[in-house]
Design a protein around this motif. Structure first.
Motif, mmCIF file in Angstrom:
data_model
loop_
_atom_site.group_PDB
_atom_site.id
_atom_site.type_symbol
_atom_site.label_atom_id
_atom_site.label_comp_id
_atom_site.label_asym_id
_atom_site.label_seq_id
_atom_site.Cartn_x
_atom_site.Cartn_y
_atom_site.Cartn_z
ATOM 1 N N ASN A 113 0.853 -1.176 0.000
ATOM 2 C CA ASN A 113 0.000 0.000 0.000
ATOM 3 C C ASN A 113 0.899 1.239 0.000
ATOM 4 O OD1 ASN A 113 -1.935 1.973 0.359
ATOM 5 N ND2 ASN A 113 -3.057 0.832 1.938
ATOM 6 N N LEU A 114 0.602 2.186 -0.870
ATOM 7 C CA LEU A 114 1.394 3.411 -0.908
ATOM 8 C C LEU A 114 1.245 4.234 0.366
ATOM 9 C CD1 LEU A 114 0.857 4.517 -4.608
ATOM 10 C CD2 LEU A 114 2.886 3.502 -3.600
ATOM 11 N N ASN A 115 0.146 4.049 1.099
ATOM 12 C CA ASN A 115 -0.013 4.639 2.429
ATOM 13 C C ASN A 115 0.432 3.587 3.440
ATOM 14 O OD1 ASN A 115 -1.044 7.096 1.484
ATOM 15 N ND2 ASN A 115 -3.110 6.257 1.377
ATOM 16 N N ARG A 116 1.556 3.815 4.088
ATOM 17 C CA ARG A 116 2.247 2.742 4.791
ATOM 18 C C ARG A 116 1.732 2.451 6.190
ATOM 19 N NH1 ARG A 116 8.182 5.110 4.203
ATOM 20 N NH2 ARG A 116 6.999 6.998 4.710
ATOM 21 N N THR A 237 -2.392 6.124 6.018
ATOM 22 C CA THR A 237 -1.911 7.434 5.602
ATOM 23 C C THR A 237 -0.399 7.422 5.444
ATOM 24 O OG1 THR A 237 -1.950 9.798 6.141
ATOM 25 C CG2 THR A 237 -1.586 8.270 7.955
ATOM 26 N N ASP A 238 0.141 8.524 4.972
ATOM 27 C CA ASP A 238 1.583 8.693 4.833
ATOM 28 C C ASP A 238 1.912 10.172 4.919
ATOM 29 O OD1 ASP A 238 4.370 8.085 4.158
ATOM 30 O OD2 ASP A 238 3.552 6.208 3.384
ATOM 31 N N LEU A 242 7.490 14.065 2.786
ATOM 32 C CA LEU A 242 8.613 13.173 2.491
ATOM 33 C C LEU A 242 8.535 12.602 1.082
ATOM 34 C CD1 LEU A 242 8.895 11.229 5.874
ATOM 35 C CD2 LEU A 242 10.263 13.169 5.089
ATOM 36 N N GLY A 243 7.559 13.063 0.313
ATOM 37 C CA GLY A 243 7.447 12.608 -1.074
ATOM 38 C C GLY A 243 6.408 11.541 -1.314
ATOM 39 N N TYR A 244 5.706 11.100 -0.276
ATOM 40 C CA TYR A 244 4.683 10.063 -0.433
ATOM 41 C C TYR A 244 3.324 10.739 -0.616
ATOM 42 C CZ TYR A 244 8.324 6.894 1.132
ATOM 43 O OH TYR A 244 9.489 6.172 1.232
ATOM 44 N N THR A 245 2.990 11.026 -1.864
ATOM 45 C CA THR A 245 1.792 11.807 -2.166
ATOM 46 C C THR A 245 0.721 11.006 -2.889
ATOM 47 O OG1 THR A 245 2.807 12.561 -4.230
ATOM 48 C CG2 THR A 245 3.130 13.948 -2.279
ATOM 49 N N LEU A 267 5.786 -1.102 -9.880
ATOM 50 C CA LEU A 267 4.718 -0.606 -10.748
ATOM 51 C C LEU A 267 3.617 -0.019 -9.872
ATOM 52 C CD1 LEU A 267 4.553 -3.644 -13.198
ATOM 53 C CD2 LEU A 267 5.730 -1.477 -13.568
ATOM 54 N N LEU A 268 3.127 1.157 -10.233
ATOM 55 C CA LEU A 268 2.115 1.857 -9.437
ATOM 56 C C LEU A 268 0.751 1.735 -10.093
ATOM 57 C CD1 LEU A 268 4.055 5.157 -8.599
ATOM 58 C CD2 LEU A 268 3.950 3.046 -7.272
ATOM 59 N N THR A 269 -0.228 1.464 -9.256
ATOM 60 C CA THR A 269 -1.619 1.431 -9.715
ATOM 61 C C THR A 269 -2.425 2.381 -8.833
ATOM 62 O OG1 THR A 269 -1.360 -0.883 -10.333
ATOM 63 C CG2 THR A 269 -3.602 -0.015 -10.231
ATOM 64 N N PRO A 270 -2.802 3.560 -9.320
ATOM 65 C CA PRO A 270 -3.541 4.517 -8.488
ATOM 66 C C PRO A 270 -4.941 4.002 -8.171
ATOM 67 C CG PRO A 270 -2.597 5.555 -10.457
ATOM 68 C CD PRO A 270 -2.507 4.081 -10.649
#
Length: 504
Positions: A113-116, A237-238, A242-245, A267-270
């Motif tokens: 998860n991009l929100n860690r 959340t993140d 720090l660049g995690y947008t 690979l990113l999947t929004p």
């Protein structure tokens, strides 16, 4: 005493004289015999053209044949030197083979998860993001700004027993029926327990088809792994500063026997998108040094197969354990786990020194981690579309009891499948093997000189025989001792010579 010394000298002189006489009689033929030997060699040798130099009546023809033989010999020598020079440049070629099969092994896929972190756990601990970035700096290049260092230092001094590993495991992203809404592998359902937890720079991540499971295979292209995630942005959340947008799922396709590597490869999947991933299997085989850059004798201690990423992690682990006396939990090994204060005071500077001083390098044969001799990659082709139409949005809204806006802001669908049931093998091969080199040398000798291995043996025998005769001749013509020049004392009579020759 003087008589004994004279007796020894006379006895030594007699032995030397016998040796000289034996050499003259048995080993050194006269000039006529040597001339016949040279003529017989020129007539019988399989080296073409030599007999024409010797037996032609016309001097002009002899000279012409001499030029022809010398020219052919020089050309053959030039060609042979050229082939040896080419061989010593260690040339290679690349062969590409496409192999079709009925079933092909499915790779491992690691999802994060991009929100860690969970929002409620870090709402009052913004420093957690800095701490995790400090820990994960081992895996990726991360430079901490000075404005954060004081805040992090104050937290560490007041919370020396704080465990970022346990905190992340309990309060990071989790995978259960609420975050993994659908999972299907080749028509069969899969569940959160089919995924293995792993720490990466994104915190808690989960690997499907990890190494501990039996190999999963697919027998039909266009079908594979189908997943539907709910990233739950209100719960996870993140830190944007720090660049995690971004919000969504990041994943990497890798070999089941290797650790996931996200740095530059993820690979990113929004959220609100449907990603269709077509993968291919690519096997690379590299020659060992000096043709290639691999070293087949290198083995890793904590990984089943060799990879540059695994080697790099083990290299960092050795240096950090030597310098800090502990081992970060995110690195392989069995050392004492580093606490948070050592992470900040020792491990983080140690990683910086390793990068600056180049203590753990990758790539060439003389680096710490050379290229692997065999490697399997999975090139991907990704296409994106908006997740669901109006009917699909209403369906999931009713099923999950969430608003259509929630569906668009949190759901991610990912499909991973093989492009076709084949794999490509890219193999680095020797452009010139030792047998091919010998064949080239033999071809040049045969073309220009009509020579073969038998001819080379004949020439060696001829050269060796003449060399022995030359050595004997020089030995017999060596200057004698001054006492031997006195004919009254040292020069034997004709009768004595004859007797000694008979004795020999």
């Amino acid at each position: 005493m003087d008589q004994l010394r004279r007796f020894i000298q006379w006895d030594a002189k007699g032995i030397l004289e016998k040796i000289r006489l034996c050499l003259i009689k048995k080993l050194l033929p006269d000039w006529e015999d040597r001339r016949k030997y040279h003529e017989e060699f020129a007539s019988s040798t399989s080296f073409h053209g030599v007999h024409n130099i010797v037996h032609r009546q016309s001097r002009a023809r002899r000279a012409l044949w001499l030029l022809v033989v010398a020219g052919c010999l020089a050309t053959a020598a030039w060609q042979i030197c050229s082939r040896f020079s080419y061989y010593l440049s260690w040339p290679t070629t690349t062969a590409v083979v496409v192999q079709y099969t009925e079933k092909v092994k499915f790779p491992a896929v690691t999802f994060c998860n991009l929100n860690r972190f969970q929002a409620h756990a870090v709402s009052k601990l913004k420093v957690i993001f800095l701490i995790w970035n400090t820990v994960s700096a081992i895996l990726q290049n991360f430079a901490m700004e000075d404005k954060y260092s004081q805040e992090l230092n104050d937290f560490l001094l007041g919370n020396q027993n704080f465990s970022i590993k346990d905190f992340t495991r309990q309060n990071g992203f989790y995978l259960n029926s609420s975050t993994l809404l659908e999972c299907d592998f080749f028509g069969k359902p899969c569940y959160p327990q089919d995924f293995e937890h792993v720490f990466t720079e994104y915190g808690n991540c989960f690997t499907f088809n990890h190494n501990d499971l039996s190999a999963r295979r697919v027998s039909l292209s266009g079908r594979g792994l189908h997943l539907l995630f709910d990233v739950q942005q209100e719960k996870f959340t993140d830190e944007p500063t720090l660049g995690y947008t971004d919000a969504g799922i990041t994943f990497v396709v890798h070999s089941p026997q290797e650790l996931p590597r996200f740095d530059g490869l993820g690979l990113l999947t929004p959220v609100g998108t449907h990603a269709q991933v077509a993968i291919r299997q690519l096997k690379s085989i590299i020659q060992e040094y000096p043709w290639g850059e691999c070293k087949p004798d290198i083995k890793l201690q904590y990984h089943k197969i060799y990879s540059t990423n695994g080697c790099l992690l083990e290299c960092k682990a050795r240096y950090i354990q030597d310098w800090c006396g502990c081992l970060p939990f995110i690195l392989p090994g069995n050392g004492t786990e580093c606490d948070l204060l050592k992470f900040y005071k020792c491990v983080y500077p140690a990683v910086y020194n390793i990068e600056i001083k180049g203590l753990c390098t990758v790539g060439t044969h003389n680096s710490t981690c050379p290229a692997p001799c065999e490697e399997t990659d999975y090139p991907t082709t990704v296409t994106y579309s908006n997740f669901g139409g109006e009917k699909a949005i209403k369906y999931f809204s009713t099923k999950l009891k969430k608003s259509p806006e929630y569906i668009r802001q949190n759901l991610v669908r990912i499909e991973i499948k093989y492009h076709d049931l084949s794999y490509k093998i890219t193999q680095q091969q020797k452009a010139l093997t030792i047998s091919e080199l010998l064949a080239d040398v033999g071809g040049q000798l045969g073309l220009f000189c009509g020579a073969s291995m038998i001819t080379i043996i004949e020439l060696l025998e001829y050269v060796f025989t003449n060399f022995c005769w030359m050595c004997i001749f020089l030995l017999l013509k060596a200057p004698e001792m001054p006492q031997w020049n006195n004919p009254s004392q040292n020069q034997p009579t004709q009768k004595g010579k004859k007797r000694r020759i008979q004795e020999c």
